[in-house]
Design a protein around this motif. Sequence first.
Motif, PDB file in Angstrom:
ATOM      1  N   ALA B 159      -2.980   6.712  -2.319  1.00 22.11           N
ATOM      2  CA  ALA B 159      -2.608   5.349  -1.926  1.00 22.11           C
ATOM      3  C   ALA B 159      -1.221   5.079  -2.492  1.00 22.11           C
ATOM      4  O   ALA B 159      -0.929   5.431  -3.634  1.00 22.11           O
ATOM      5  N   ASP B 160      -0.368   4.485  -1.680  1.00 22.90           N
ATOM      6  CA  ASP B 160       0.964   4.172  -2.205  1.00 22.90           C
ATOM      7  C   ASP B 160       1.648   3.123  -1.341  1.00 22.90           C
ATOM      8  O   ASP B 160       1.206   2.839  -0.220  1.00 22.90           O
ATOM      9  N   PHE B 161       2.709   2.573  -1.924  1.00 21.05           N
ATOM     10  CA  PHE B 161       3.612   1.753  -1.136  1.00 21.05           C
ATOM     11  C   PHE B 161       4.183   2.643  -0.053  1.00 21.05           C
ATOM     12  O   PHE B 161       4.344   3.843  -0.259  1.00 21.05           O
ATOM     13  N   ILE B 162       4.528   2.065   1.064  1.00 18.00           N
ATOM     14  CA  ILE B 162       5.256   2.862   2.048  1.00 18.00           C
ATOM     15  C   ILE B 162       6.540   2.149   2.434  1.00 18.00           C
ATOM     16  O   ILE B 162       6.672   0.934   2.309  1.00 18.00           O
ATOM     17  N   CYS B 163       7.448   2.955   2.875  1.00 15.36           N
ATOM     18  CA  CYS B 163       8.790   2.504   3.209  1.00 15.36           C
ATOM     19  C   CYS B 163       8.869   2.395   4.731  1.00 15.36           C
ATOM     20  O   CYS B 163       8.301   3.224   5.440  1.00 15.36           O
ATOM     21  N   THR B 189       8.198   7.009   3.484  1.00 15.95           N
ATOM     22  CA  THR B 189       7.591   6.512   4.723  1.00 15.95           C
ATOM     23  C   THR B 189       6.212   7.160   4.846  1.00 15.95           C
ATOM     24  O   THR B 189       5.953   8.215   4.253  1.00 15.95           O
ATOM     25  N   GLN B 190       5.371   6.537   5.642  1.00 13.45           N
ATOM     26  CA  GLN B 190       4.032   7.110   5.842  1.00 13.45           C
ATOM     27  C   GLN B 190       4.129   8.491   6.469  1.00 13.45           C
ATOM     28  O   GLN B 190       3.397   9.413   6.099  1.00 13.45           O
ATOM     29  N   SER B 191       5.061   8.635   7.412  1.00 13.21           N
ATOM     30  CA  SER B 191       5.172   9.936   8.082  1.00 13.21           C
ATOM     31  C   SER B 191       5.633  11.014   7.094  1.00 13.21           C
ATOM     32  O   SER B 191       5.185  12.157   7.153  1.00 13.21           O
ATOM     33  N   ARG B 192       6.513  10.631   6.165  1.00 11.30           N
ATOM     34  CA  ARG B 192       6.979  11.611   5.163  1.00 11.30           C
ATOM     35  C   ARG B 192       5.832  11.999   4.218  1.00 11.30           C
ATOM     36  O   ARG B 192       5.682  13.173   3.867  1.00 11.30           O
ATOM     37  N   ARG B 263       4.203 -16.712   2.154  1.00  3.83           N
ATOM     38  CA  ARG B 263       3.608 -15.503   1.562  1.00  3.83           C
ATOM     39  C   ARG B 263       4.246 -14.298   2.255  1.00  3.83           C
ATOM     40  O   ARG B 263       4.579 -14.377   3.433  1.00  3.83           O
ATOM     41  N   LEU B 264       4.387 -13.244   1.510  1.00  6.30           N
ATOM     42  CA  LEU B 264       4.891 -11.999   2.081  1.00  6.30           C
ATOM     43  C   LEU B 264       3.771 -10.964   1.987  1.00  6.30           C
ATOM     44  O   LEU B 264       3.153 -10.806   0.935  1.00  6.30           O
ATOM     45  N   VAL B 265       3.518 -10.313   3.100  1.00  2.00           N
ATOM     46  CA  VAL B 265       2.400  -9.371   3.139  1.00  2.00           C
ATOM     47  C   VAL B 265       2.934  -7.953   3.243  1.00  2.00           C
ATOM     48  O   VAL B 265       3.648  -7.605   4.186  1.00  2.00           O
ATOM     49  N   ARG B 266       2.592  -7.173   2.236  1.00  2.00           N
ATOM     50  CA  ARG B 266       2.998  -5.778   2.208  1.00  2.00           C
ATOM     51  C   ARG B 266       1.814  -4.936   2.669  1.00  2.00           C
ATOM     52  O   ARG B 266       0.676  -5.205   2.283  1.00  2.00           O
ATOM     53  N   THR B 267       2.080  -3.945   3.490  1.00  2.00           N
ATOM     54  CA  THR B 267       0.995  -3.071   3.927  1.00  2.00           C
ATOM     55  C   THR B 267       1.176  -1.697   3.289  1.00  2.00           C
ATOM     56  O   THR B 267       2.134  -0.987   3.582  1.00  2.00           O
ATOM     57  N   ASP B 268       0.256  -1.367   2.389  1.00  3.13           N
ATOM     58  CA  ASP B 268       0.275  -0.068   1.737  1.00  3.13           C
ATOM     59  C   ASP B 268      -0.520   0.921   2.594  1.00  3.13           C
ATOM     60  O   ASP B 268      -1.240   0.512   3.507  1.00  3.13           O
TER      61      ASP B 268
END
Lengths: 78, 277
Positions: B159-163, B189-192, B263-268
């Motif tokens: 699990a991680d942050f993605i760019c 990035t998720q693809s990376r 609110r800012l929503v980040r999608t990990d």
Amino acid sequence: MSLGAGSRGEEAGAEPGGSAGLLDAGLLEILACPDCRSPVAQDGTWLVCQDQRCAKRYPIREGIPVMLVEEAVDPRQA
Amino acid sequence: MTGGQHAGTDAATRAHFTARATQYSGGSEASLQAMLELASPRPGERALDVATGTGLVLFALAGRVGPGGLAVGVDFTPAMLAEAARRPSAPGGAGPGGAGPGPQPGAALIAAHATQLPFRPGSFDVVTCRFAVHHFSDPGAGLGAMVEALRPGGRLVIADFICPEDPAAAELQDRLERLRGHVYVQIFTQSRLQEMLAAAGCPVRAVRPSAREMRPQEWLASPNVSPESRVALAELINGLTEHGGTGSRQAGLEVRRVDGEVRLVRTDAVLLGIKSG
């Protein structure tokens, strides 16, 4: 027990602090030296690499094995 | 408002700590749930959590594999492990799948580096790593070591942050995160991430997005943000929320308005890789 082998009883050049009982047999079975990947065996509060050429000793501090190569005692340099 | 000043203060205090409580344990519950679903640890299995920190994932895994299994958490910061050992949640009572209060046999803490894992190859059925790959100085080596620790067919859950894939959006995200005082090596990035897992011998079979809603006002109040950064951060947030507007997505963040507050929503991303056999 108050001093000596107690949790604060680390002696110069002796074993690391903390009371280390025997590690879980299932854990010991899968542990390996992070440097050479050979099996390790417990020797009191140390985990010792069983490869004769490596033989690094990793301390068990407060019951937590410290399997960091930079924290190991290298008998070749001792 | 009811209950007078103390109740108001208590509610504000509670809200303050509620908003921060998950951060003390290393992030959102949603991503932990997604990780456990994808990792599906079963009784009797051996599970390893890399960069375990204060043990949030470890204790959840220990509850799932049970006393007949083994859950091991490694971290290269002994102070974090000492904190993990002290946590009241250490017995596994608090986490999902926890076995309730009391000692948790089968959970072990080990100080080790992610690129030099101290295990015989193929030792684990499950390996997890939560919000740590972006801290790795050599992510390829870290992922490689995790895959080596897995048995063939074993599950690796990252699990991680993605760019964002878009370079301009990625640059904006990096600027925002640095201004927030977030220290890291690189957010992928998720693809990376998928490419790196495949290259390590663990092709990705499932991906779960995990959304986390954040309040930009709290970023501005954070002690991690220097006074100089605070001005630039406020401008950047205003740019995102005013020019972007509700529902827009910039720097990998979706803008929402809840009761008039931004609110800012980040999608990990939570990725499941299966080690090739």
